[in-house]
Structure formats: C-alpha cells, structure tokens
Design a protein around this motif. Structure first.
Motif, PDB file in Angstrom:
ATOM      1  N   ALA A   1       0.864  -1.186   0.000  1.00  0.00           N
ATOM      2  CA  ALA A   1       0.000   0.000   0.000  1.00  0.00           C
ATOM      3  C   ALA A   1       0.895   1.228   0.000  1.00  0.00           C
ATOM      4  O   ALA A   1       2.032   1.189   0.479  1.00  0.00           O
ATOM      5  CB  ALA A   1      -0.929   0.008   1.214  1.00  0.00           C
TER       6      ALA A   1
ATOM      7  N   ASP B   1      -1.333  -3.168   6.053  1.00  0.00           N
ATOM      8  CA  ASP B   1      -0.515  -2.406   5.107  1.00  0.00           C
ATOM      9  C   ASP B   1      -1.087  -1.017   4.845  1.00  0.00           C
ATOM     10  O   ASP B   1      -0.346  -0.033   4.776  1.00  0.00           O
ATOM     11  CB  ASP B   1      -0.415  -3.161   3.777  1.00  0.00           C
ATOM     12  N   ALA B   2      -2.414  -0.925   4.664  1.00  0.00           N
ATOM     13  CA  ALA B   2      -3.020   0.367   4.329  1.00  0.00           C
ATOM     14  C   ALA B   2      -2.830   1.364   5.467  1.00  0.00           C
ATOM     15  O   ALA B   2      -2.515   2.540   5.233  1.00  0.00           O
ATOM     16  CB  ALA B   2      -4.502   0.186   4.018  1.00  0.00           C
TER      17      ALA B   2
ATOM     18  N   SER C   1      -9.481   4.493   0.880  1.00  0.00           N
ATOM     19  CA  SER C   1      -8.583   3.572   0.191  1.00  0.00           C
ATOM     20  C   SER C   1      -9.055   3.394  -1.251  1.00  0.00           C
ATOM     21  O   SER C   1     -10.243   3.180  -1.504  1.00  0.00           O
ATOM     22  CB  SER C   1      -8.566   2.219   0.908  1.00  0.00           C
TER      23      SER C   1
ATOM     24  N   ASP D   1      -4.334   0.827  -2.124  1.00  0.00           N
ATOM     25  CA  ASP D   1      -4.147  -0.525  -1.602  1.00  0.00           C
ATOM     26  C   ASP D   1      -3.935  -1.467  -2.780  1.00  0.00           C
ATOM     27  O   ASP D   1      -4.871  -1.779  -3.512  1.00  0.00           O
ATOM     28  CB  ASP D   1      -5.368  -0.935  -0.772  1.00  0.00           C
TER      29      ASP D   1
ATOM     30  N   SER E   1      -3.303  -4.563  -2.764  1.00  0.00           N
ATOM     31  CA  SER E   1      -3.878  -5.891  -2.573  1.00  0.00           C
ATOM     32  C   SER E   1      -5.327  -5.959  -3.025  1.00  0.00           C
ATOM     33  O   SER E   1      -5.891  -7.045  -3.162  1.00  0.00           O
ATOM     34  CB  SER E   1      -3.792  -6.293  -1.097  1.00  0.00           C
ATOM     35  N   SER E   2      -5.947  -4.801  -3.274  1.00  0.00           N
ATOM     36  CA  SER E   2      -7.364  -4.769  -3.643  1.00  0.00           C
ATOM     37  C   SER E   2      -7.573  -4.750  -5.155  1.00  0.00           C
ATOM     38  O   SER E   2      -8.701  -4.750  -5.625  1.00  0.00           O
ATOM     39  CB  SER E   2      -8.047  -3.541  -3.039  1.00  0.00           C
TER      40      SER E   2
END
Length: 333
Positions: free
Chosen positions: A41, A123-124, A304, A329, A331-332
């Motif tokens: 992130a 992480d965010a 985010s 982010d 991961s999203s």
C-alpha cells in the motif's frame, strides 16, 4: 535488471488527471543506500499533487518520474549496509526524489528511513502512518515541546497531517483544539482526538480560539496549512507559545511577521523528520509504536483506492472531497 512492473509516471506538468500515465517500466535497480520492495500500500498526499503541477521543491527536476512518498510492503532485495533481509515487512519513505517512488508495484525505499510495522497494523494503515505521525512527533515533542495540560491548536485538523497531530496531542495529555472547514470535517477532527473544534467557514479563527481559551490563547500551534490560517493563529497565541510550521496545504508558506513575533513573545519553528539521525528516528518510532499498541493513537487513513484509481484519488484529495489520509491498496486490485 529485475524485469518489468506497472507504475504510474508523471509526464509534464499540470493537473494529475492530465499528466499521470499508467505504464509498464523496468523494475528500478538498487541505488546506494536503498532497498527494493514489493508495494502493499502507498500513501497519497498533497505533495504528490504538487509534484504533478511542478510546484513541489523536492520533486525530480527532469524527465518523467514516479512519485509516492511513503509505502508499506515487503523487502525484495537490499543494498549493503541497509540492514534488511528479503521477506521483511516494513514501512518506509521512498526514493521519490530520484523518480523511484511508491506509485508502482515495486519501488526503492531509503535505507535510513525504514521502520518496523506493528503486528496489529495492516498495510493500508501503515502506508498512512509514517510521515504523518513521525512529523507530528517531531513537531509536537521535539520542536514544539508540548506538555501535558497545555493547549494545542491544530490547523487543517481533518487532513491526514493534522489528524495525526490531534491524535498524538491528545495522547500526550494536551487539550486539543482543531480547526477545520464545515461540520463534517469538525466532527472528523473530534474523532481523531480534538476536544473542541473551530469551523473556519463560520467566522474568525482567532476570535473563536480566544473565546474557547478565555482570552489566554494557545501554547502550541501545529500548522500544515500556512497562508491566512497561520496569520489567524498568530492572533490567538499565549505568551511563550510555539508555532510549528509543517507545510503549505493552502499553497502558500506561512507569512511570518518577525516584528509581531518579537512584540508578542512567541516562537516560530520548522519541523521535518529528514533532519534527524537514524537513532533519533528509531527512538521516536518506538515511542509511537508503543502508543499504537496501547490504543492511544488512531489510524488517520479514511479512504482507500485501488492502484488503477490514482488519478481519481488525487482529484478527490486536491478538491478536499476526502478527509484524513488517502492510500492506494495494491492488494485490492
């Protein structure tokens, strides 16, 4: 050469939506004192907007570049003397000044500006923690000398930088007054730790603060805004107050009137983490991590976005549509 990656680059100068390009580019080679990391992130801040417009003094001077100042992620490869091993999870300031910032799948972190991530922090949250909270600690503790029971005035209290100052100031035992624009932002400042708020859209900041302090004024001012907000703050400081200058979210640095400083017996100081030693920064991070683990300070991340949405995230940030800290982010996606 370690292959290719997706990255956002700034080409030219102008509004973010006009100069940002999502491209495939080579993974950056290590530079002296850096490490390569996989980005989990990355924080998005007004300095990134200013870099697009060519008005940020620390941006790369020539050619296209990738910005993004602070990230959380996993170490891929580390240079000599950095003290990291592949697989470690850290938060760090990036090598954005060389154009190898965090708006990419991989980036270069600075070997003197990485820190461990508390186990309870995702992480965010970590991507929006380092710069706001380290700056707040240096501004309030090291430069501002804030003491328990003193009164702290935070300008821009609903933004990521100001929110961290509200949260940390309250954790240190100060009475916190937050300045923000509109009821929603004032409520947000309260949620971050402000005990009282002033809506600058409703009238004179200085008059409202003097009323809240029974005419005495405040002991410390935390100013990431500059411009007219700074001038208003100078009219509601107590004797021996300290005004800590952090940034210029208004687009104008604080117009310091030296004669007024002398006549009113207050101090104006600047604060930036980069001027402190590695050992001092590690001490600060230990203090902040302990406050986080104790639940005494809060995440300032409120929005985010997916990696592909960087232009929209910057547009929302520049137009003040978002409150608190903004992150991408990865991961999203």
């Amino acid at each position: 050469m370690l292959g290719a990656m997706r990255a956002w680059v700034v080409e030219g100068t102008g509004p973010p939506g006009e100069v940002l390009r999502l491209i495939d580019k080579p993974v950056p080679d290590l530079r002296e004192g850096t490490f390569l990391m996989e980005v989990g992130a990355v924080g998005v801040g007004l300095p990134d907007v200013f870099m697009c417009k060519g008005t940020y003094p620390l941006a790369p001077k020539e050619g296209s570049f990738t910005s993004g100042q602070e990230v959380c992620g996993t170490v891929v490869q580390a240079g000599d003397g950095v003290g990291l091993e592949p697989g470690q999870r850290v938060m760090t300031v990036t090598s954005f000044q060389t154009g190898d910032g965090g708006f990419a799948e991989q980036c270069l972190g600075l070997g003197h500006s990485w820190f461990t991530v508390p186990d309870s922090m995702d992480d965010a949250t970590a991507a929006g923690f380092l710069i706001p909270y380290h700056t707040a600690w240096i501004g309030l503790v090291r430069r501002g000398g804030l003491k328990a029971a003193e009164t702290l005035l935070v300008l821009g209290a609903a933004g990521g930088t100001g929110a961290a100052a509200c949260s940390l100031g309250a954790a240190l035992g100060a009475r916190v007054i937050g300045v923000a624009g509109g009821p929603e932002r004032c409520d947000t400042a309260t949620s971050f730790g402000a005990h009282q708020t002033v809506d600058h859209r409703e009238g004179d900041i200085a008059a409202a603060v003097r009323e809240l302090t029974d005419g005495r004024g405040v002991d410390v001012v935390y100013d990431p805004v500059g411009g007219d907000a700074y001038t208003a703050a100078t009219r509601c400081v107590a004797r021996d107050a300290r005004i800590v200058l952090i940034g210029f979210a208004s687009g104008e640095w604080a117009p310091v009137n030296v004669r007024h400083v002398v006549q009113r017996n207050y101090s104006v100081v600047g604060a930036i983490p980069a001027r402190y030693s590695r050992e001092e920064r590690l001490d600060d991070h230990r203090e902040l991590s302990a406050l986080w683990d104790a639940g005494s300070i809060n995440s300032v991340v409120t929005a985010s976005y997916r990696f592909e949405e960087l232009p929209e995230a910057m547009r929302a940030l520049e137009s003040r549509e978002v409150i608190g800290r903004v992150v991408l982010d990865l991961s999203s996606g």
